[in-house]
Write a protein that holds these residues in place. Structure first.
Motif, PDB file in Angstrom:
ATOM      1  N   ASP A  29     -12.080  -8.212  -8.700  1.00 48.82           N
ATOM      2  CA  ASP A  29     -11.888  -7.918  -7.275  1.00 48.82           C
ATOM      3  C   ASP A  29     -10.725  -6.963  -7.051  1.00 48.82           C
ATOM      4  OD1 ASP A  29     -10.324 -10.106  -8.222  1.00 48.82           O
ATOM      5  OD2 ASP A  29      -9.832 -10.681  -6.158  1.00 48.82           O
ATOM      6  N   VAL A  30      -9.724  -7.044  -7.885  1.00 53.74           N
ATOM      7  CA  VAL A  30      -8.567  -6.147  -7.794  1.00 53.74           C
ATOM      8  C   VAL A  30      -8.847  -4.849  -8.554  1.00 53.74           C
ATOM      9  CG1 VAL A  30      -6.126  -5.872  -8.381  1.00 53.74           C
ATOM     10  CG2 VAL A  30      -6.962  -8.076  -7.521  1.00 53.74           C
ATOM     11  N   ALA A  31      -9.437  -4.968  -9.728  1.00 51.32           N
ATOM     12  CA  ALA A  31      -9.677  -3.800 -10.586  1.00 51.32           C
ATOM     13  C   ALA A  31     -10.604  -2.774  -9.945  1.00 51.32           C
ATOM     14  CB  ALA A  31     -10.252  -4.248 -11.929  1.00 51.32           C
ATOM     15  N   ALA A  32     -11.401  -3.203  -8.990  1.00 52.30           N
ATOM     16  CA  ALA A  32     -12.346  -2.297  -8.332  1.00 52.30           C
ATOM     17  C   ALA A  32     -11.654  -1.288  -7.420  1.00 52.30           C
ATOM     18  CB  ALA A  32     -13.362  -3.105  -7.526  1.00 52.30           C
ATOM     19  N   ARG A  33     -10.388  -1.512  -7.112  1.00 49.71           N
ATOM     20  CA  ARG A  33      -9.670  -0.622  -6.186  1.00 49.71           C
ATOM     21  C   ARG A  33      -8.355  -0.171  -6.820  1.00 49.71           C
ATOM     22  NH1 ARG A  33      -9.331  -4.008  -0.920  1.00 49.71           N
ATOM     23  NH2 ARG A  33      -8.018  -2.272  -0.306  1.00 49.71           N
ATOM     24  N   ASN A  34      -8.249   1.124  -7.073  1.00 52.11           N
ATOM     25  CA  ASN A  34      -7.057   1.678  -7.720  1.00 52.11           C
ATOM     26  C   ASN A  34      -5.767   1.357  -6.979  1.00 52.11           C
ATOM     27  OD1 ASN A  34      -8.435   2.760  -9.868  1.00 52.11           O
ATOM     28  ND2 ASN A  34      -8.596   4.795  -8.967  1.00 52.11           N
ATOM     29  N   GLU A  35      -5.807   1.380  -5.650  1.00 52.84           N
ATOM     30  CA  GLU A  35      -4.580   1.123  -4.897  1.00 52.84           C
ATOM     31  C   GLU A  35      -4.086  -0.307  -5.117  1.00 52.84           C
ATOM     32  OE1 GLU A  35      -7.919   0.302  -1.938  1.00 52.84           O
ATOM     33  OE2 GLU A  35      -7.507   1.870  -3.385  1.00 52.84           O
ATOM     34  N   LEU A  36      -5.004  -1.234  -5.378  1.00 54.33           N
ATOM     35  CA  LEU A  36      -4.582  -2.605  -5.662  1.00 54.33           C
ATOM     36  C   LEU A  36      -3.968  -2.713  -7.057  1.00 54.33           C
ATOM     37  CD1 LEU A  36      -7.476  -4.722  -4.101  1.00 54.33           C
ATOM     38  CD2 LEU A  36      -5.250  -4.126  -3.113  1.00 54.33           C
ATOM     39  N   LEU A  37      -4.490  -1.956  -8.013  1.00 54.98           N
ATOM     40  CA  LEU A  37      -3.894  -1.950  -9.348  1.00 54.98           C
ATOM     41  C   LEU A  37      -2.476  -1.387  -9.312  1.00 54.98           C
ATOM     42  CD1 LEU A  37      -6.937  -0.856 -11.525  1.00 54.98           C
ATOM     43  CD2 LEU A  37      -5.860  -3.116 -11.420  1.00 54.98           C
ATOM     44  N   ILE A  38      -2.273  -0.405  -8.482  1.00 52.33           N
ATOM     45  CA  ILE A  38      -0.929   0.163  -8.325  1.00 52.33           C
ATOM     46  C   ILE A  38       0.000  -0.873  -7.682  1.00 52.33           C
ATOM     47  CG2 ILE A  38       0.409   1.960  -7.141  1.00 52.33           C
ATOM     48  CD1 ILE A  38      -2.110   3.773  -7.569  1.00 52.33           C
ATOM     49  N   ASP A  39      -0.530  -1.630  -6.704  1.00 54.53           N
ATOM     50  CA  ASP A  39       0.257  -2.717  -6.113  1.00 54.53           C
ATOM     51  C   ASP A  39       0.644  -3.738  -7.177  1.00 54.53           C
ATOM     52  OD1 ASP A  39       0.036  -1.598  -3.595  1.00 54.53           O
ATOM     53  OD2 ASP A  39      -1.490  -3.009  -2.888  1.00 54.53           O
ATOM     54  N   VAL A  40      -0.299  -4.092  -8.043  1.00 58.14           N
ATOM     55  CA  VAL A  40      -0.024  -5.052  -9.113  1.00 58.14           C
ATOM     56  C   VAL A  40       1.118  -4.537  -9.997  1.00 58.14           C
ATOM     57  CG1 VAL A  40      -0.950  -6.074 -11.240  1.00 58.14           C
ATOM     58  CG2 VAL A  40      -2.315  -6.098  -9.138  1.00 58.14           C
ATOM     59  N   ALA A  41       1.053  -3.273 -10.382  1.00 61.25           N
ATOM     60  CA  ALA A  41       2.101  -2.697 -11.231  1.00 61.25           C
ATOM     61  C   ALA A  41       3.459  -2.745 -10.535  1.00 61.25           C
ATOM     62  CB  ALA A  41       1.741  -1.268 -11.623  1.00 61.25           C
ATOM     63  N   CYS A  42       3.503  -2.401  -9.266  1.00 61.84           N
ATOM     64  CA  CYS A  42       4.774  -2.432  -8.523  1.00 61.84           C
ATOM     65  C   CYS A  42       5.331  -3.844  -8.437  1.00 61.84           C
ATOM     66  CB  CYS A  42       4.583  -1.864  -7.120  1.00 61.84           C
ATOM     67  SG  CYS A  42       4.329  -0.095  -7.077  1.00 61.84           S
ATOM     68  N   ILE A  43       4.478  -4.805  -8.129  1.00 63.37           N
ATOM     69  CA  ILE A  43       4.927  -6.195  -8.012  1.00 63.37           C
ATOM     70  C   ILE A  43       5.435  -6.689  -9.356  1.00 63.37           C
ATOM     71  CG2 ILE A  43       4.134  -8.562  -7.593  1.00 63.37           C
ATOM     72  CD1 ILE A  43       2.206  -7.252  -5.465  1.00 63.37           C
ATOM     73  N   ALA A  44       4.696  -6.397 -10.426  1.00 61.93           N
ATOM     74  CA  ALA A  44       5.117  -6.825 -11.761  1.00 61.93           C
ATOM     75  C   ALA A  44       6.451  -6.188 -12.144  1.00 61.93           C
ATOM     76  CB  ALA A  44       4.041  -6.492 -12.789  1.00 61.93           C
ATOM     77  N   LEU A  45       6.603  -4.900 -11.886  1.00 64.97           N
ATOM     78  CA  LEU A  45       7.870  -4.233 -12.221  1.00 64.97           C
ATOM     79  C   LEU A  45       9.043  -4.826 -11.447  1.00 64.97           C
ATOM     80  CD1 LEU A  45       6.685  -0.548 -12.545  1.00 64.97           C
ATOM     81  CD2 LEU A  45       7.861  -1.880 -14.310  1.00 64.97           C
ATOM     82  N   ASN A  46       8.802  -5.269 -10.232  1.00 64.21           N
ATOM     83  CA  ASN A  46       9.872  -5.893  -9.454  1.00 64.21           C
ATOM     84  C   ASN A  46      10.226  -7.279  -9.972  1.00 64.21           C
ATOM     85  OD1 ASN A  46      10.572  -3.867  -7.611  1.00 64.21           O
ATOM     86  ND2 ASN A  46       8.739  -4.290  -6.413  1.00 64.21           N
ATOM     87  N   ARG A  47       9.375  -7.870 -10.790  1.00 62.12           N
ATOM     88  CA  ARG A  47       9.624  -9.211 -11.341  1.00 62.12           C
ATOM     89  C   ARG A  47      10.356  -9.169 -12.679  1.00 62.12           C
ATOM     90  NH1 ARG A  47       6.108 -13.577  -9.278  1.00 62.12           N
ATOM     91  NH2 ARG A  47       4.989 -12.716  -7.514  1.00 62.12           N
ATOM     92  N   VAL A  48      10.411  -8.020 -13.315  1.00 65.08           N
ATOM     93  CA  VAL A  48      11.090  -7.923 -14.606  1.00 65.08           C
ATOM     94  C   VAL A  48      12.410  -7.179 -14.437  1.00 65.08           C
ATOM     95  CG1 VAL A  48       8.961  -8.034 -15.956  1.00 65.08           C
ATOM     96  CG2 VAL A  48       9.871  -5.817 -15.320  1.00 65.08           C
ATOM     97  N   GLN A  49      13.377  -7.567 -15.237  1.00 62.93           N
ATOM     98  CA  GLN A  49      14.676  -6.902 -15.170  1.00 62.93           C
ATOM     99  C   GLN A  49      14.531  -5.484 -15.718  1.00 62.93           C
ATOM    100  OE1 GLN A  49      17.783  -8.879 -17.292  1.00 62.93           O
ATOM    101  NE2 GLN A  49      19.352  -7.510 -16.522  1.00 62.93           N
ATOM    102  N   PRO A  50      14.941  -4.471 -14.963  1.00 66.48           N
ATOM    103  CA  PRO A  50      14.792  -3.096 -15.443  1.00 66.48           C
ATOM    104  C   PRO A  50      15.729  -2.802 -16.608  1.00 66.48           C
ATOM    105  CG  PRO A  50      15.984  -3.120 -13.369  1.00 66.48           C
ATOM    106  CD  PRO A  50      15.553  -4.530 -13.639  1.00 66.48           C
TER     107      PRO A  50
END
Length: 100
Positions: A29-50
């Motif tokens: 359901d998420v993989a079908a929309r590129n903008e949602l995959l980009i949201d996933v990447a942003c959320i994940a990056l905000n959860r890990v220490q840079p």
């Protein structure tokens, strides 16, 4: 004096992007929309220490095997949680139907 900071980047970006692509088939359901995959990447990056670096090889050289494994687990967990968050958000959205 003008400094060029373009060589600086977050070491975890490429690992998170790879994990998003690998995990995407489990969340069609998420993989079908590129903008949602980009949201996933942003959320994940905000959860890990840079970890900002200039050269990936320099950073990897100083990591122990245990630290590499911990980073991998941290990224996998962050990406999993991000997919679950985006999936839940999308399921909760009201369906908008076109006027007939």
């Amino acid at each position: 004096m003008s400094l060029d900071f373009s060589s600086i980047h977050n070491h975890h970006e490429s690992s998170v992007f790879e994990a998003v692509q690998e995990m995407a088939p489990r969340f069609p359901d998420v993989a079908a929309r590129n903008e949602l995959l980009i949201d996933v990447a942003c959320i994940a990056l905000n959860r890990v220490q840079p970890r900002y670096i200039r050269h990936r090889v320099d950073y990897l050289f100083y990591l122990t095997e245990a630290e590499r494994a911990a980073n991998g687990q941290m990224i996998a967990s962050a990406v999993q949680q991000a997919f679950e968050f985006v999936s839940a958000r999308e399921r909760a959205r009201p369906v908008v139907r076109a006027a007939a």
